[in-house]
Design a protein around this motif. Structure first.
Motif, PDB file in Angstrom:
ATOM      1  N   ALA A 136     -14.028  86.841  40.720  1.00 19.02           N
ATOM      2  CA  ALA A 136     -14.279  85.501  40.181  1.00 19.02           C
ATOM      3  C   ALA A 136     -13.815  84.423  41.159  1.00 19.02           C
ATOM      4  CB  ALA A 136     -13.570  85.333  38.845  1.00 19.02           C
ATOM      5  N   ALA A 137     -14.476  83.288  41.089  1.00 18.90           N
ATOM      6  CA  ALA A 137     -14.071  82.127  41.884  1.00 18.90           C
ATOM      7  C   ALA A 137     -12.680  81.672  41.440  1.00 18.90           C
ATOM      8  CB  ALA A 137     -15.076  80.995  41.694  1.00 18.90           C
ATOM      9  N   PRO A 138     -11.931  81.047  42.335  1.00 21.31           N
ATOM     10  CA  PRO A 138     -10.588  80.583  41.965  1.00 21.31           C
ATOM     11  C   PRO A 138     -10.580  79.692  40.720  1.00 21.31           C
ATOM     12  CG  PRO A 138     -10.853  80.477  44.329  1.00 21.31           C
ATOM     13  CD  PRO A 138     -12.201  80.840  43.758  1.00 21.31           C
ATOM     14  N   SER A 139     -11.577  78.854  40.560  1.00 20.56           N
ATOM     15  CA  SER A 139     -11.619  77.983  39.377  1.00 20.56           C
ATOM     16  C   SER A 139     -11.795  78.802  38.100  1.00 20.56           C
ATOM     17  CB  SER A 139     -12.738  76.955  39.497  1.00 20.56           C
ATOM     18  OG  SER A 139     -14.000  77.600  39.589  1.00 20.56           O
ATOM     19  N   VAL A 140     -12.534  79.902  38.168  1.00 22.98           N
ATOM     20  CA  VAL A 140     -12.741  80.771  37.016  1.00 22.98           C
ATOM     21  C   VAL A 140     -11.464  81.566  36.741  1.00 22.98           C
ATOM     22  CG1 VAL A 140     -14.134  82.643  36.051  1.00 22.98           C
ATOM     23  CG2 VAL A 140     -15.220  80.865  37.423  1.00 22.98           C
ATOM     24  N   GLN A 141     -10.787  81.992  37.783  1.00 33.42           N
ATOM     25  CA  GLN A 141      -9.510  82.676  37.607  1.00 33.42           C
ATOM     26  C   GLN A 141      -8.501  81.762  36.905  1.00 33.42           C
ATOM     27  OE1 GLN A 141      -8.497  83.879  41.604  1.00 33.42           O
ATOM     28  NE2 GLN A 141      -9.679  85.783  41.443  1.00 33.42           N
ATOM     29  N   THR A 142      -8.480  80.507  37.299  1.00 30.61           N
ATOM     30  CA  THR A 142      -7.598  79.535  36.656  1.00 30.61           C
ATOM     31  C   THR A 142      -7.989  79.341  35.195  1.00 30.61           C
ATOM     32  OG1 THR A 142      -7.179  78.406  38.742  1.00 30.61           O
ATOM     33  CG2 THR A 142      -6.772  77.141  36.734  1.00 30.61           C
ATOM     34  N   ALA A 143      -9.286  79.241  34.935  1.00 30.54           N
ATOM     35  CA  ALA A 143      -9.763  79.081  33.555  1.00 30.54           C
ATOM     36  C   ALA A 143      -9.344  80.273  32.701  1.00 30.54           C
ATOM     37  CB  ALA A 143     -11.275  78.909  33.534  1.00 30.54           C
ATOM     38  N   PHE A 144      -9.410  81.483  33.262  1.00 29.83           N
ATOM     39  CA  PHE A 144      -9.000  82.673  32.516  1.00 29.83           C
ATOM     40  C   PHE A 144      -7.513  82.597  32.171  1.00 29.83           C
ATOM     41  CE2 PHE A 144      -7.407  87.106  32.449  1.00 29.83           C
ATOM     42  CZ  PHE A 144      -8.093  87.545  31.324  1.00 29.83           C
ATOM     43  N   ALA A 145      -6.690  82.204  33.131  1.00 25.93           N
ATOM     44  CA  ALA A 145      -5.255  82.078  32.875  1.00 25.93           C
ATOM     45  C   ALA A 145      -5.008  81.049  31.776  1.00 25.93           C
ATOM     46  CB  ALA A 145      -4.519  81.697  34.154  1.00 25.93           C
ATOM     47  N   GLU A 146      -5.743  79.962  31.793  1.00 20.49           N
ATOM     48  CA  GLU A 146      -5.595  78.933  30.757  1.00 20.49           C
ATOM     49  C   GLU A 146      -6.117  79.423  29.413  1.00 20.49           C
ATOM     50  OE1 GLU A 146      -5.914  75.248  33.935  1.00 20.49           O
ATOM     51  OE2 GLU A 146      -7.649  75.746  32.706  1.00 20.49           O
ATOM     52  N   LEU A 147      -7.174  80.207  29.426  1.00 24.73           N
ATOM     53  CA  LEU A 147      -7.722  80.780  28.192  1.00 24.73           C
ATOM     54  C   LEU A 147      -6.676  81.639  27.490  1.00 24.73           C
ATOM     55  CD1 LEU A 147     -10.254  81.408  26.370  1.00 24.73           C
ATOM     56  CD2 LEU A 147     -10.679  83.324  27.904  1.00 24.73           C
ATOM     57  N   LEU A 148      -5.853  82.318  28.271  1.00 22.02           N
ATOM     58  CA  LEU A 148      -4.818  83.175  27.684  1.00 22.02           C
ATOM     59  C   LEU A 148      -3.733  82.382  26.965  1.00 22.02           C
ATOM     60  CD1 LEU A 148      -4.444  85.901  30.460  1.00 22.02           C
ATOM     61  CD2 LEU A 148      -5.726  86.035  28.303  1.00 22.02           C
ATOM     62  N   ASP A 149      -3.715  81.055  27.135  1.00 21.04           N
ATOM     63  CA  ASP A 149      -2.777  80.211  26.396  1.00 21.04           C
ATOM     64  C   ASP A 149      -3.246  79.938  24.970  1.00 21.04           C
ATOM     65  OD1 ASP A 149      -1.010  79.961  28.530  1.00 21.04           O
ATOM     66  OD2 ASP A 149      -1.990  78.155  29.296  1.00 21.04           O
ATOM     67  N   ALA A 150      -4.492  80.256  24.676  1.00 24.60           N
ATOM     68  CA  ALA A 150      -5.041  80.010  23.341  1.00 24.60           C
ATOM     69  C   ALA A 150      -4.348  80.903  22.317  1.00 24.60           C
ATOM     70  CB  ALA A 150      -6.543  80.266  23.329  1.00 24.60           C
ATOM     71  N   GLN A 151      -4.306  80.426  21.094  1.00 24.39           N
ATOM     72  CA  GLN A 151      -3.739  81.203  19.998  1.00 24.39           C
ATOM     73  C   GLN A 151      -4.657  82.385  19.675  1.00 24.39           C
ATOM     74  OE1 GLN A 151      -0.695  80.564  18.404  1.00 24.39           O
ATOM     75  NE2 GLN A 151      -0.495  79.186  20.153  1.00 24.39           N
ATOM     76  N   ASP A 152      -4.079  83.490  19.272  1.00 24.45           N
ATOM     77  CA  ASP A 152      -4.855  84.694  18.983  1.00 24.45           C
ATOM     78  C   ASP A 152      -5.986  84.477  17.970  1.00 24.45           C
ATOM     79  OD1 ASP A 152      -3.363  86.049  20.825  1.00 24.45           O
ATOM     80  OD2 ASP A 152      -2.295  87.291  19.374  1.00 24.45           O
ATOM     81  N   PRO A 153      -5.749  83.783  16.851  1.00 23.14           N
ATOM     82  CA  PRO A 153      -6.856  83.598  15.902  1.00 23.14           C
ATOM     83  C   PRO A 153      -8.035  82.833  16.510  1.00 23.14           C
ATOM     84  CG  PRO A 153      -4.773  83.124  14.828  1.00 23.14           C
ATOM     85  CD  PRO A 153      -4.487  83.281  16.303  1.00 23.14           C
TER      86      PRO A 153
END
Length: 82
Positions: free
Chosen positions: A35-52
């Motif tokens: 993945a592009a660095p911007s997508v890698q960053t987005a994935f890391a930020e996505l993991l901050d979302a609440q489980d529900p």
């Protein structure tokens, strides 16, 4: 990408349920490295979302609030069709 970053992300992929673990862990294993660095960053930020919220996005009950997150969600949802 370095091993420490991936190890931290792998730990963050451990969610409240086995299903979420498997879904986000799949993306980390199958897509993260290419993945592009911007997508890698987005994935890391996505993991901050609440489980529900994350679960609702991944099962199609709701759309992710960001387009870059939704692109990752769509890849995860379509993983069996690729």
């Amino acid at each position: 990408m370095n091993d420490t970053t991936v190890a931290r992300l792998r730990w963050r992929c451990r969610r409240g349920t086995r299903e979420l673990d498997a879904l986000v862990g799949w993306w980390l294993d199958a897509r993260y490295a290419a993945a592009a660095p911007s997508v890698q960053t987005a994935f890391a930020e996505l993991l901050d979302a609440q489980d529900p919220d994350l679960w609702n996005w991944l099962v199609g009950r709701a759309a992710a609030p960001r387009a870059d997150w939704q692109a990752i969600v769509d890849e995860i949802r379509g993983r069996d069709r690729v």
